[in-house]
Design an enzyme around this catalytic site. Structure first.
Site, PDB file in Angstrom:
ATOM      1  N   CYS A   1      -1.646   6.163   9.744  1.00  0.00           N
ATOM      2  CA  CYS A   1      -0.431   5.523  10.263  1.00  0.00           C
ATOM      3  C   CYS A   1      -0.767   4.214  10.950  1.00  0.00           C
ATOM      4  CB  CYS A   1       0.228   6.377  11.340  1.00  0.00           C
ATOM      5  SG  CYS A   1       0.869   7.911  10.776  1.00  0.00           S
TER       6      CYS A   1
ATOM      7  N   GLU B   1       0.827  -1.199   0.000  1.00  0.00           N
ATOM      8  CA  GLU B   1       0.000   0.000   0.000  1.00  0.00           C
ATOM      9  C   GLU B   1       0.865   1.254   0.000  1.00  0.00           C
ATOM     10  OE1 GLU B   1      -4.130  -1.331   2.033  1.00  0.00           O
ATOM     11  OE2 GLU B   1      -2.503  -1.065   3.436  1.00  0.00           O
TER      12      GLU B   1
ATOM     13  N   CYS C   1       5.695  -4.390  16.169  1.00  0.00           N
ATOM     14  CA  CYS C   1       5.252  -3.374  17.134  1.00  0.00           C
ATOM     15  C   CYS C   1       3.775  -3.646  17.425  1.00  0.00           C
ATOM     16  CB  CYS C   1       5.464  -1.981  16.568  1.00  0.00           C
ATOM     17  SG  CYS C   1       7.190  -1.707  16.103  1.00  0.00           S
TER      18      CYS C   1
ATOM     19  N   CYS D   1       6.034  -6.560   7.444  1.00  0.00           N
ATOM     20  CA  CYS D   1       7.185  -6.086   8.211  1.00  0.00           C
ATOM     21  C   CYS D   1       7.675  -7.246   9.058  1.00  0.00           C
ATOM     22  CB  CYS D   1       6.778  -4.912   9.103  1.00  0.00           C
ATOM     23  SG  CYS D   1       8.169  -4.189  10.006  1.00  0.00           S
TER      24      CYS D   1
ATOM     25  N   CYS E   1       0.731  -1.860  15.692  1.00  0.00           N
ATOM     26  CA  CYS E   1       0.816  -1.641  14.227  1.00  0.00           C
ATOM     27  C   CYS E   1       0.210  -2.801  13.454  1.00  0.00           C
ATOM     28  CB  CYS E   1       2.273  -1.450  13.837  1.00  0.00           C
ATOM     29  SG  CYS E   1       2.498  -1.279  12.057  1.00  0.00           S
TER      30      CYS E   1
ATOM     31  N   CYS F   1       3.456   8.508   1.194  1.00  0.00           N
ATOM     32  CA  CYS F   1       3.917   7.568   2.215  1.00  0.00           C
ATOM     33  C   CYS F   1       4.213   6.247   1.510  1.00  0.00           C
ATOM     34  CB  CYS F   1       2.809   7.427   3.263  1.00  0.00           C
ATOM     35  SG  CYS F   1       3.250   6.371   4.612  1.00  0.00           S
TER      36      CYS F   1
HETATM   37  N1  SAH Z   1       8.638   0.894  10.183  1.00  0.00           N
HETATM   38  C1  SAH Z   1       8.869   2.277  10.306  1.00  0.00           C
HETATM   39  C2  SAH Z   1       8.034   3.125   9.385  1.00  0.00           C
HETATM   40  C3  SAH Z   1       6.588   2.750   9.189  1.00  0.00           C
HETATM   41  S1  SAH Z   1       5.418   3.058  10.468  1.00  0.00           S
HETATM   42  C4  SAH Z   1       8.703   2.729  11.719  1.00  0.00           C
HETATM   43  O1  SAH Z   1       8.194   1.966  12.519  1.00  0.00           O
HETATM   44  O2  SAH Z   1       9.128   3.832  12.019  1.00  0.00           O
HETATM   45  C5  SAH Z   1       5.158   4.834  10.491  1.00  0.00           C
HETATM   46  C6  SAH Z   1       4.755   5.351  11.876  1.00  0.00           C
HETATM   47  O3  SAH Z   1       3.425   4.965  12.249  1.00  0.00           O
HETATM   48  C7  SAH Z   1       5.664   4.835  12.976  1.00  0.00           C
HETATM   49  O4  SAH Z   1       6.004   5.847  13.878  1.00  0.00           O
HETATM   50  C8  SAH Z   1       4.777   3.827  13.632  1.00  0.00           C
HETATM   51  O5  SAH Z   1       5.199   3.517  14.920  1.00  0.00           O
HETATM   52  C9  SAH Z   1       3.435   4.514  13.586  1.00  0.00           C
HETATM   53  N2  SAH Z   1       2.304   3.619  13.835  1.00  0.00           N
HETATM   54  C10 SAH Z   1       2.260   2.272  13.678  1.00  0.00           C
HETATM   55  N3  SAH Z   1       1.040   1.811  14.012  1.00  0.00           N
HETATM   56  C11 SAH Z   1       0.292   2.882  14.377  1.00  0.00           C
HETATM   57  C12 SAH Z   1      -1.075   3.037  14.764  1.00  0.00           C
HETATM   58  N4  SAH Z   1      -1.885   1.999  14.832  1.00  0.00           N
HETATM   59  N5  SAH Z   1      -1.506   4.275  15.048  1.00  0.00           N
HETATM   60  C13 SAH Z   1      -0.691   5.347  14.937  1.00  0.00           C
HETATM   61  N6  SAH Z   1       0.603   5.246  14.537  1.00  0.00           N
HETATM   62  C14 SAH Z   1       1.092   4.034  14.268  1.00  0.00           C
HETATM   63 FE1  SF4 Z   2       7.113  -2.543  11.289  1.00  0.00          FE
HETATM   64 FE2  SF4 Z   2       4.855  -1.350  12.006  1.00  0.00          FE
HETATM   65 FE3  SF4 Z   2       6.868  -1.575  13.764  1.00  0.00          FE
HETATM   66 FE4  SF4 Z   2       7.096   0.130  11.677  1.00  0.00          FE
HETATM   67  S1  SF4 Z   2       5.629   0.271  13.357  1.00  0.00           S
HETATM   68  S2  SF4 Z   2       8.654  -1.365  12.426  1.00  0.00           S
HETATM   69  S3  SF4 Z   2       5.957  -1.024  10.093  1.00  0.00           S
HETATM   70  S4  SF4 Z   2       5.707  -3.276  12.843  1.00  0.00           S
END
Ligand code: SAH
Ligand code: SF4
Length: 403
Positions: free
Chosen positions: A372, A107, A131, A127, A134, A120
């Site tokens: 995000c 996406e 996290c 991934c 996410c 973006c």
């Molecule tokens: N993998 C990278 C970039 C992609 S995520 C990273 O983790 O930095 C982009 C941003 O969205 C990151 O700061 C991530 O922590 C945040 N993010 C992930 N899940 C989210 C959610 N459910 N709500 C708000 N932000 C989120």
């Molecule tokens: Fe991967 Fe989501 Fe963590 Fe970014 S926030 S490193 S995309 S699992």
């Protein structure tokens, strides 16, 4: 069954038996064309057709003689991913689901602002990391995107936004200074954020190559100050990213103690907060005029107290920083809630009083699951059994990463 977290260096450079010219450096493009008997200087012309004019086939390359175009068509391709779906949010955010040549999907999201817009971009299918807040982290299949697949997201978004110079001239026929095709005010894709699916520093070689291609001033020409790379904290590669690419850095911090960060950003078990912040202190190019962004997702009752805010400020002392507070975006099956609005504001005020800018990121495109952390190729509603399956998957993924 083990999860598929294989890492591929390059996906097939051949598509339908033809070599894809997208994603090659200018040097590689020159060599590919010379191998087919073309003169060296042609490479710059072809580069300009692909990356400045947005040509989608060789027939459009009118500075090349017809026999050359025919020969190129026989041996090469300038492949775009297929658009599987394209959605537009009520707030103007757009999301594309792109299918790559092997059928995998990623996406890409466009977030328009009044006088600019950010794309973006995804760096991986899924991934490898997990996290807990996410959606992308719950995706089973993971592979790196190659440089072509990363660059192609930018090209395909420009196609869809109708942003190539020819279209710009049509939109703005006056030809007045400042409204020409170099940087017209109508531009919607001015910035790139590596904040889509995947951890860009776990696919550094391909991301680096792709970003150099889009930065090239004879092509897409999006400069390093308009590119931000977000990482969850792959410490060993942060310095290299700064020295080689010199793009803006964003760090997904999200917690102020190792105890909590170990839980919600499991990569912290490998690279704890202290090491991460040292890498930020050492980041080449960081200065008061070019601050590192710390992303902080607001999770109700988890990381959003006033004492968390004060500890955050203490941790960041000495780092040219700004703090981006991200209201948590829910997804089907997510285990968190977003902090209440007054709590987010109070957190922001504490941080702000200590001299750090602390904008609250406006959720964009929530109605199309484009905000995000909501990205995942196939969205689904989860039953309890499926939730348990995802928990098992996350444990497997963490184990595969040695976390
Ligand atoms: N993998 C990278 C970039 C992609 S995520 C990273 O983790 O930095 C982009 C941003 O969205 C990151 O700061 C991530 O922590 C945040 N993010 C992930 N899940 C989210 C959610 N459910 N709500 C708000 N932000 C989120
Ligand atoms: Fe991967 Fe989501 Fe963590 Fe970014 S926030 S490193 S995309 S699992």
């Amino acid at each position: 069954m083990g999860i598929e977290t294989h890492t591929i260096a390059q996906s097939a450079p051949q598509i339908d038996g033809k070599r894809n010219l997208i994603g090659l450096t200018l040097g590689e493009l020159t060599a590919a064309l010379e191998d087919r008997g073309m003169e060296k200087f042609r490479a710059k012309q072809v580069w300009s057709w692909i990356y400045h004019h947005g040509a989608r086939d060789f027939a459009a390359m009118s500075t090349l003689a017809k026999p050359i175009r025919d020969m190129m068509d026989e041996h090469f391709t300038i492949h775009r991913p297929t658009v599987t779906s394209h959605q537009k949010s009520a707030d103007g955010t757009q999301k594309w689901l792109f299918k790559m040549a092997d059928g995998q999907e990623v996406e890409t999201v466009h977030i328009p602002e009044e006088d600019r817009g950010a794309l973006c971009v995804s760096s991986q299918v899924g991934c490898t990391l997990t996290c807990r807040f996410c959606h992308t982290g719950t995706q089973r299949l993971v592979r790196n995107l190659d440089a072509a697949e990363i660059v192609s997201q930018v090209l395909a978004a420009r196609d869809s936004l109708n942003e190539w110079p020819q279209a710009q001239k049509t939109k703005n026929p006056t030809g007045k200074p400042g409204q020409g095709d170099n940087n017209p005010p109508t531009r919607q894709l001015t910035n790139i954020v590596m904040m889509g699916m995947g951890e860009p520093l776990y696919n550094y070689e391909n991301v680096s190559k792709a970003l150099r291609i889009v930065m090239n001033s004879d092509g897409v020409a999006i400069g390093k100050r308009r590119i931000t790379l977000s990482t969850s904290g792959v410490v060993p590669l942060i310095g290299r990213c700064g020295a080689e690419l010199d793009v803006n850095l964003a760090i997904s911090l999200h917690a102020v103690t190792d105890e909590l960060r170990d839980q919600i950003v499991p990569l912290n078990r490998k690279y704890p907060i202290k090491e991460l912040l040292q890498a930020c202190r050492d980041y080449p190019g960081a200065s008061n005029s070019r601050r590192i962004t710390f992303e902080y997702v607001m999770l109700k009752g988890v990381n959003d107290s006033a004492s968390d805010a004060r500890q955050l400020v203490r941790l960041l002392r000495g780092i040219p920083a700004k703090i981006n507070l991200i209201p948590f975006n829910a997804w089907p099956g997510s285990a968190f809630e977003c902090s209440d609005w007054d709590v987010i504001q109070k957190f922001g005020e504490i941080v702000n009083m200590e001299g750090y800018a602390s904008p609250i990121r406006q959720p964009r495109g929530r109605d199309i699951m484009a905000a995000c952390g909501q990205l995942k190729s196939a969205s689904l509603k989860l039953s309890a059994a499926e939730r348990a399956e995802i928990d098992k998957l996350i444990a497997e993924k963490d184990a595969a990463q040695g976390l």
